[in-house]
Design an enzyme around this catalytic site. Structure first.
Site, PDB file in Angstrom:
ATOM      1  N   GLN A  70      21.991  88.877  32.892  1.00 47.21           N
ATOM      2  CA  GLN A  70      21.888  88.675  31.442  1.00 47.21           C
ATOM      3  C   GLN A  70      22.113  87.209  31.081  1.00 47.21           C
ATOM      4  O   GLN A  70      21.382  86.633  30.267  1.00 47.21           O
ATOM      5  CB  GLN A  70      22.923  89.541  30.724  1.00 47.21           C
ATOM      6  CG  GLN A  70      22.771  91.037  30.960  1.00 47.21           C
ATOM      7  CD  GLN A  70      23.956  91.797  30.408  1.00 47.21           C
ATOM      8  OE1 GLN A  70      24.093  91.973  29.197  1.00 47.21           O
ATOM      9  NE2 GLN A  70      24.835  92.253  31.290  1.00 47.21           N
ATOM     10  N   ARG A  75      17.741  80.205  28.823  1.00 47.06           N
ATOM     11  CA  ARG A  75      16.994  79.254  29.638  1.00 47.06           C
ATOM     12  C   ARG A  75      17.357  77.796  29.393  1.00 47.06           C
ATOM     13  O   ARG A  75      17.000  76.929  30.186  1.00 47.06           O
ATOM     14  CB  ARG A  75      15.493  79.485  29.438  1.00 47.06           C
ATOM     15  CG  ARG A  75      15.028  80.794  30.073  1.00 47.06           C
ATOM     16  CD  ARG A  75      13.613  81.136  29.699  1.00 47.06           C
ATOM     17  NE  ARG A  75      13.511  81.530  28.296  1.00 47.06           N
ATOM     18  CZ  ARG A  75      12.373  81.862  27.700  1.00 47.06           C
ATOM     19  NH1 ARG A  75      11.250  81.809  28.364  1.00 47.06           N
ATOM     20  NH2 ARG A  75      12.359  82.224  26.434  1.00 47.06           N
ATOM     21  N   GLN A  81      23.699  79.495  41.551  1.00 48.33           N
ATOM     22  CA  GLN A  81      24.325  80.788  41.839  1.00 48.33           C
ATOM     23  C   GLN A  81      24.339  81.087  43.331  1.00 48.33           C
ATOM     24  O   GLN A  81      23.423  80.695  44.069  1.00 48.33           O
ATOM     25  CB  GLN A  81      23.586  81.911  41.100  1.00 48.33           C
ATOM     26  CG  GLN A  81      24.233  83.283  41.264  1.00 48.33           C
ATOM     27  CD  GLN A  81      23.661  84.312  40.300  1.00 48.33           C
ATOM     28  OE1 GLN A  81      22.675  84.062  39.620  1.00 48.33           O
ATOM     29  NE2 GLN A  81      24.283  85.472  40.232  1.00 48.33           N
ATOM     30  N   ARG A 160      26.260  87.051  22.652  1.00 49.00           N
ATOM     31  CA  ARG A 160      26.918  87.792  23.727  1.00 49.00           C
ATOM     32  C   ARG A 160      28.354  88.220  23.426  1.00 49.00           C
ATOM     33  O   ARG A 160      28.943  88.960  24.217  1.00 49.00           O
ATOM     34  CB  ARG A 160      26.902  86.954  25.007  1.00 49.00           C
ATOM     35  CG  ARG A 160      25.504  86.596  25.493  1.00 49.00           C
ATOM     36  CD  ARG A 160      24.681  87.821  25.820  1.00 49.00           C
ATOM     37  NE  ARG A 160      23.373  87.466  26.391  1.00 49.00           N
ATOM     38  CZ  ARG A 160      22.489  88.345  26.830  1.00 49.00           C
ATOM     39  NH1 ARG A 160      22.754  89.639  26.768  1.00 49.00           N
ATOM     40  NH2 ARG A 160      21.326  87.948  27.322  1.00 49.00           N
TER      41      ARG A 160
END
Length: 204
Positions: A70, A75, A81, A160
């Site tokens: 999510q 972007r 990661q 969020r």
């Protein structure tokens, strides 16, 4: 979950004010004791482009790929990661959703053990990490480093930290909001009410 603020623009609020006053040719009117009021007025009228000159970098760890799938949808954010292609997930750690009741914890753990066995089976049959990972769950723990400007972080928090957002990303964003508010209070002050909404739910 662990959230660590790695870096933030020094004197971020002073930089934002400087950039904004260029727009109005009012640099000579800058006063440190009135900076907060000036920044809050900018935000109130929607002039947030000067906020893009300040940025922050976070390290998030012990979070699920369900959550990071999510987060990386935003972007206007740089992401590095942990790879499941170059890093083996044998014996992977995982996140248990707070909605899993205490009575179901053992069953959940058994399912994760079964998936670990599947991953090991396909590795033993010759699949490389990049293909064996197809059997892995979204609950796999991961870690990542993200960088975004203040305007983008404000957008992320507004979306969020809402109650309808998934619980883990609410928790992560609530932690980041609190850390950024400590560094740039006048930029993030109006978003503090979201912290109550982003508190992690009680485990079952």
């Amino acid at each position: 979950m662990k959230v660590k603020l790695l870096a933030v623009t020094e004197q971020a609020e002073a930089l934002i004010e400087y950039a904004a006053r260029i727009c109005y040719q009012s640099a000579g009117r800058s006063q440190a004791d009135k900076r907060g009021k000036f920044l809050q007025a900018l935000i109130a009228k929607g002039h947030e482009s000067p906020l893009e000159h300040a940025s922050a970098t976070f390290h998030l760890a012990e979070c699920s790929r369900a959550m990071t799938h999510q987060l990386v949808r935003h972007r206007l954010m740089s992401v590095s990661q942990q790879s499941q292609r170059y890093v083996s997930e044998s014996g992977f750690a995982y996140v248990v959703p707070p909605s899993v009741a205490a009575a179901d914890q053992e069953a959940y753990q058994q399912d994760m053990e079964a998936i670990r066995a599947l991953y090991a089976k396909w590795k033993a049959r010759g699949l490389r990490n990049e293909d064996a990972r197809f059997v892995l769950p979204n609950s796999c723990q991961t870690e990542l480093v993200i960088t975004a400007n203040f305007r983008e972080f404000r957008h992320i928090f507004k979306v969020r930290c809402l109650p309808q957002a998934q619980s883990e990303i609410r928790q992560a964003c609530g932690m980041m909001l609190k850390l950024l508010h400590a560094k740039a209070p006048h930029v993030f002050e109006d978003l503090l009410p979201l912290l109550a909404k982003s508190a992690p739910p009680q485990e079952g």
